[in-house]
Design a protein around this motif. Structure first.
Motif, PDB file in Angstrom:
ATOM      1  N   VAL A 234      -6.761   0.648   3.298  1.00 14.90           N
ATOM      2  CA  VAL A 234      -7.518   1.673   2.587  1.00 14.90           C
ATOM      3  C   VAL A 234      -6.826   3.017   2.799  1.00 14.90           C
ATOM      4  CG1 VAL A 234      -9.748   2.819   2.327  1.00 14.90           C
ATOM      5  CG2 VAL A 234      -9.659   0.390   2.938  1.00 14.90           C
ATOM      6  N   CYS A 235      -6.568   3.722   1.707  1.00 18.87           N
ATOM      7  CA  CYS A 235      -5.848   4.990   1.755  1.00 18.87           C
ATOM      8  C   CYS A 235      -6.813   6.173   1.798  1.00 18.87           C
ATOM      9  CB  CYS A 235      -4.950   5.124   0.522  1.00 18.87           C
ATOM     10  SG  CYS A 235      -3.870   3.700   0.217  1.00 18.87           S
ATOM     11  N   GLU A 236      -6.324   7.300   2.324  1.00 18.69           N
ATOM     12  CA  GLU A 236      -7.122   8.527   2.327  1.00 18.69           C
ATOM     13  C   GLU A 236      -7.542   8.908   0.917  1.00 18.69           C
ATOM     14  OE1 GLU A 236      -8.397  10.294   4.619  1.00 18.69           O
ATOM     15  OE2 GLU A 236      -7.353   9.832   6.487  1.00 18.69           O
ATOM     16  N   SER A 237      -6.726   8.593  -0.054  1.00 15.58           N
ATOM     17  CA  SER A 237      -7.003   8.927  -1.448  1.00 15.58           C
ATOM     18  C   SER A 237      -8.131   8.098  -2.042  1.00 15.58           C
ATOM     19  CB  SER A 237      -5.744   8.714  -2.292  1.00 15.58           C
ATOM     20  OG  SER A 237      -5.377   7.328  -2.286  1.00 15.58           O
ATOM     21  N   GLY A 238      -8.495   6.986  -1.362  1.00 15.74           N
ATOM     22  CA  GLY A 238      -9.485   6.056  -1.904  1.00 15.74           C
ATOM     23  C   GLY A 238      -8.872   4.872  -2.593  1.00 15.74           C
ATOM     24  N   ASP A 239      -7.540   4.878  -2.761  1.00 16.06           N
ATOM     25  CA  ASP A 239      -6.851   3.714  -3.305  1.00 16.06           C
ATOM     26  C   ASP A 239      -6.805   2.602  -2.257  1.00 16.06           C
ATOM     27  OD1 ASP A 239      -6.386   4.915  -5.757  1.00 16.06           O
ATOM     28  OD2 ASP A 239      -4.423   5.692  -5.163  1.00 16.06           O
ATOM     29  N   VAL A 240      -6.550   1.384  -2.701  1.00 15.73           N
ATOM     30  CA  VAL A 240      -6.521   0.218  -1.826  1.00 15.73           C
ATOM     31  C   VAL A 240      -5.268  -0.601  -2.107  1.00 15.73           C
ATOM     32  CG1 VAL A 240      -7.700  -1.959  -1.260  1.00 15.73           C
ATOM     33  CG2 VAL A 240      -9.039   0.113  -1.685  1.00 15.73           C
ATOM     34  N   TYR A 241      -4.595  -1.039  -1.038  1.00 15.01           N
ATOM     35  CA  TYR A 241      -3.448  -1.942  -1.157  1.00 15.01           C
ATOM     36  C   TYR A 241      -3.777  -3.234  -0.425  1.00 15.01           C
ATOM     37  CZ  TYR A 241      -0.612   1.687  -3.282  1.00 15.01           C
ATOM     38  OH  TYR A 241      -0.115   2.625  -4.152  1.00 15.01           O
ATOM     39  N   MET A 242      -3.118  -4.338  -0.819  1.00 16.94           N
ATOM     40  CA  MET A 242      -3.492  -5.660  -0.321  1.00 16.94           C
ATOM     41  C   MET A 242      -2.262  -6.541  -0.144  1.00 16.94           C
ATOM     42  SD  MET A 242      -5.137  -7.024  -3.898  1.00 16.94           S
ATOM     43  CE  MET A 242      -4.117  -7.027  -5.393  1.00 16.94           C
ATOM     44  N   PHE A 243      -2.453  -7.579   0.705  1.00 17.42           N
ATOM     45  CA  PHE A 243      -1.391  -8.557   0.940  1.00 17.42           C
ATOM     46  C   PHE A 243      -2.014  -9.803   1.551  1.00 17.42           C
ATOM     47  CE2 PHE A 243       1.663 -10.819   3.481  1.00 17.42           C
ATOM     48  CZ  PHE A 243       2.827 -10.807   2.722  1.00 17.42           C
ATOM     49  N   GLY A 244      -1.494 -11.001   1.174  1.00 14.72           N
ATOM     50  CA  GLY A 244      -1.867 -12.209   1.889  1.00 14.72           C
ATOM     51  C   GLY A 244      -2.369 -13.343   1.030  1.00 14.72           C
TER      52      GLY A 244
END
Length: 372
Positions: A234-244
């Motif tokens: 979870v990013c400070e900007s509110g964006d989300v990144y994922m893996f797995g």
């Protein structure tokens, strides 16, 4: 469906919640250590430095207390500012920066001591000067006050690396451990090392364990990580990144296919935090809640898989300002101090599957309703 909520300034309810639970207590090591969930019970730090449990209690952590579904005070804990509970062990941090621990040491997750089980919370004066910590799953990790030294113990850690101290290249603000250990730097960079397990490829070598921290390529300022069989940033900007592996749709990206490189989430934005691993809950900066993953929150017409691959809106009670969860246990916090546990209703056709339309809440009263 795209979930995008802007940040609102001056959130009065959240401010009130922080005053109620943090007044008179030194700043927490990290905001998410105000409370922690394990095996159907929420453990929460109180303003006087004690810790209350809400629910039946983790059998590994109950001491001699019966497993009644109630509010209870965890005995022996004093001057606590942070709590984190794993599958069968727990860590707490006191206002002096020292670690308290109790529970099972079966997987060396409490490897800083020799006992196989600690029946009641015990302060370890040899493990002080700590500013952040984590006891996810069957592992423990601590960050020391120089903000560059990290120490780990637990499952999936080879004997040569049990209790190893790592020196990171830049100041760290948060640490998390599972089979892989993560360190979030003050800059927002993320470092990872350990056994990739179901997250093969995250460390660059798909089939090999790496015991040296590697900086991950995540194009944002990361503030929080949620780990299970896969991982969400979870990013400070509110964006989300994922893996797995995305088993049971736990990445919430509309399918159950593995994500083999760190990728921006296609629908989630404006997100404040995500927790839950197997069943994930997201809170937006606009104080709205969404859930997805395995065996929960499905509409009536869900398929036999029971997986919810797209985030579904959760209608919560008025006054809810925060939440804490892990796998199948979800708790919401109200601004009056009361705690709500989400209780899905079982269906006779699929006794382990749940429906979004049928869940309810059990409320635990904050004042004058606990036992030692």
């Amino acid at each position: 469906m795209r979930i995008s909520m802007g940040r609102k300034g001056g959130n009065f309810a959240l401010s009130l919640f922080l005053v109620l639970f943090c007044l008179g207590v030194k700043a927490l090591a990290a905001e998410d250590h105000k409370a922690s969930v394990s095996r159907g019970t929420l453990y929460m730090v109180q303003a006087d430095g004690s810790v209350f449990g809400y629910g039946r209690g983790n059998i590994y952590l109950r001491s001699t207390r019966p497993l009644d579904d109630e509010v209870f005070r965890v005995p022996g804990l004093e001057n606590i500012v942070g709590i984190d509970v794993g599958k069968n062990h727990a860590l707490a941090l006191d206002s002096d920066g020292c670690i308290w621990a109790w529970g099972s040491n079966e997987y060396d997750q409490l490897g800083f001591q020799e006992e196989k089980i600690i029946q009641a919370p015990k302060r370890f004066d040899g493990l002080c000067g700590v500013v952040d910590f984590d006891s996810s799953h069957y592992a423990s990790i601590v960050l020391f006050e120089d903000k560059k030294t990290v120490q780990i113990w637990g499952a999936d850690i080879k004997d040569a690396h049990q209790g190893r101290k790592y020196q990171l290249d830049e100041p760290i603000k948060k640490v998390v451990s599972y089979s892989i250990s993560f360190a979030i730097a003050e800059s927002g960079n993320v470092y990872a090392w350990g056994n990739p397990g179901s997250m093969k490829g995250l460390l660059g070598k798909k089939d090999k364990i790496s015991w040296e921290p590697k900086k991950l390529d995540i194009p944002c300022h990361v503030k929080q990580i949620d780990i299970g069989v896969d991982v969400i940033f979870v990013c400070e900007s509110g964006d989300v990144y994922m893996f797995g592996s995305n088993t049971a749709g736990t990445l919430g990206n509309g399918n159950t296919k593995p994500v083999d490189r760190i990728t921006k989430h296609p629908t989630l934005s404006g997100i404040e935090k995500i927790m839950g691993a197997g069943i994930r809950i997201a809170k937006t900066y606009n104080n709205e809640y969404f859930g997805w993953g395995d065996q929960l929150l499905g509409p009536v017409e869900w398929t036999n898989s029971g997986y919810i691959t797209d985030p579904e809106f959760i209608k919560v009670h008025d006054g809810v300002v925060d939440f804490y969860s892990e796998n199948y246990s979800i708790f919401f916090i109200k601004n009056n101090g009361n705690v709500l546990r989400l209780v899905p209703e079982e269906h006779w056709l699929f006794p382990v599957k749940y429906s979004l339309e049928d869940y309810s809440f059990q409320e635990y009263q904050y004042k004058d309703s606990y036992k030692e």
